[in-house]
Scaffold this active site. Structure first.
Site, PDB file in Angstrom:
ATOM      1  N   SER A   6       0.826  -1.199   0.000  1.00 31.53           N
ATOM      2  CA  SER A   6       0.000   0.000   0.000  1.00 31.53           C
ATOM      3  C   SER A   6       0.871   1.265   0.000  1.00 31.53           C
ATOM      4  O   SER A   6       1.743   1.412  -0.856  1.00 31.53           O
ATOM      5  CB  SER A   6      -0.962  -0.046   1.190  1.00 31.53           C
ATOM      6  OG  SER A   6      -1.955   0.938   1.086  1.00 31.53           O
ATOM      7  N   ASP A  30      -9.602  -4.312  -6.344  1.00 32.90           N
ATOM      8  CA  ASP A  30      -9.084  -3.564  -5.195  1.00 32.90           C
ATOM      9  C   ASP A  30      -9.729  -2.183  -5.192  1.00 32.90           C
ATOM     10  O   ASP A  30      -9.493  -1.380  -6.088  1.00 32.90           O
ATOM     11  CB  ASP A  30      -7.561  -3.461  -5.296  1.00 32.90           C
ATOM     12  CG  ASP A  30      -6.909  -2.749  -4.125  1.00 32.90           C
ATOM     13  OD1 ASP A  30      -7.620  -2.092  -3.351  1.00 32.90           O
ATOM     14  OD2 ASP A  30      -5.675  -2.845  -3.995  1.00 32.90           O
ATOM     15  N   HIS A  50      -7.606  -5.044  -0.863  1.00 28.72           N
ATOM     16  CA  HIS A  50      -6.380  -4.247  -0.846  1.00 28.72           C
ATOM     17  C   HIS A  50      -5.301  -4.840   0.064  1.00 28.72           C
ATOM     18  O   HIS A  50      -4.211  -4.285   0.159  1.00 28.72           O
ATOM     19  CB  HIS A  50      -6.704  -2.813  -0.387  1.00 28.72           C
ATOM     20  CG  HIS A  50      -5.567  -1.859  -0.513  1.00 28.72           C
ATOM     21  ND1 HIS A  50      -4.915  -1.629  -1.718  1.00 28.72           N
ATOM     22  CD2 HIS A  50      -4.936  -1.081   0.417  1.00 28.72           C
ATOM     23  CE1 HIS A  50      -3.951  -0.746  -1.529  1.00 28.72           C
ATOM     24  NE2 HIS A  50      -3.930  -0.400  -0.244  1.00 28.72           N
TER      25      HIS A  50
END
Length: 270
Positions: free
Chosen positions: A101, A223, A251
């Site tokens: 991320s 996602d 995610h």
């Protein structure tokens, strides 16, 4: 003030080192709302062949909360500086950086600043910009991000309970969303709000073409935070990079699709 000793660096970021001391080092960097615990299904799989380095971003996990400086961490550059200081403290070069991320862009910034420390970048669910911008599709309109941040500012714990399951995806596995909610709620709300604002309003698109180390981009097939279009954008923008799309959704494939992710990383490093 910058840390003045190795011990201060390692304590500040709760650095843990395990695995094969003679193996090539892998450092795992967690995403927003998480901690080094988020790698519990991934990192141990590489300990036989690699020296494994885990750490917490300042403000997360068991890091030194007193080291949190809003000025330093008002951009992702402050976190990138921490990564470089960890690598320097451990005297590591040719490192395999695995970021999830927001840590993907933190790794990009660190590698661009000192590429001699990095041998590979493995970016899991990267996004250089979350806000749509003309032809660029980041996944969110500016008004949506501002509304999200306003809600987070007003009621962080409530926001966490609502958003964590959405970010995780996989509604058929509610225990994953519950676990992410607990992780979000363990962070000091003031720090979490600041980190979220820095994350969701960041724009690192211009940093991608500057990457000079081999890069693997790993994207979930569905996602909500980093749509597939973003993964393709990152792949196109980083010279010589490879893109792999996982069958898993959400995610946080480091938890929802760990076995597939480990297999892809091993395939890349083979």
């Amino acid at each position: 003030m910058a840390p003045t000793s190795i011990d201060e660096v390692l304590t500040r970021n709760n650095v843990l080192v395990s695995g094969n001391a003679d193996g090539r080092a892998m450092i795992f960097a967690h995403g927003f709302g998480c901690s080094l615990e988020s790698w519990r299904l991934i990192a141990p799989e590489f300990e036989e062949d690699h020296q494994v380095v885990l750490f917490d971003h300042v403000g997360s996990g068991n890091s030194d909360i007193a080291a949190y400086d809003r000025g330093k961490y008002d951009s992702l550059d402050g976190y990138a500086q921490d990564v470089l200081e960890i690598l320097e403290a451990l005297d590591l070069h040719d490192v395999i950086f695995v970021g999830h991320s927001v840590s993907c862009m933190i790794g990009v910034l660190a590698a661009n600043r000192d590429p001699s420390r990095f041998g590979e970048l493995i970016l899991v669910g990267p996004s250089p910009r979350y806000v749509n911008d003309e032809a660029y599709l980041g996944g969110f309109e500016r008004v949506d991000i501002e509304a999200l941040l306003d809600t987070l500012d007003a009621n962080y714990l409530g926001w966490s309970g609502t958003m964590a399951p959405v970010i995780m995806g996989n509604p058929d596995r509610p225990e994953l969303g519950d676990g992410l909610t607990a992780s979000f709620c363990s962070i000091d709300p003031a720090i979490a709000r600041h980190f979220a604002r820095v994350t969701f309003l960041s724009d690192n698109r211009n940093d991608l073409p500057e990457v000079s180390v081999p890069t693997l981009v790993i994207q979930s097939s569905d996602d909500v935070i980093a749509p597939l279009e973003v993964g393709h954008y990152v792949h196109r923008s980083i010279p010589g990079s490879r893109l792999t799309v996982l069958s898993t959704t959400g995610h946080v494939p480091i938890l929802s699709g760990a076995a597939e992710l480990v297999a892809e990383i091993r395939r890349h490093l083979a």
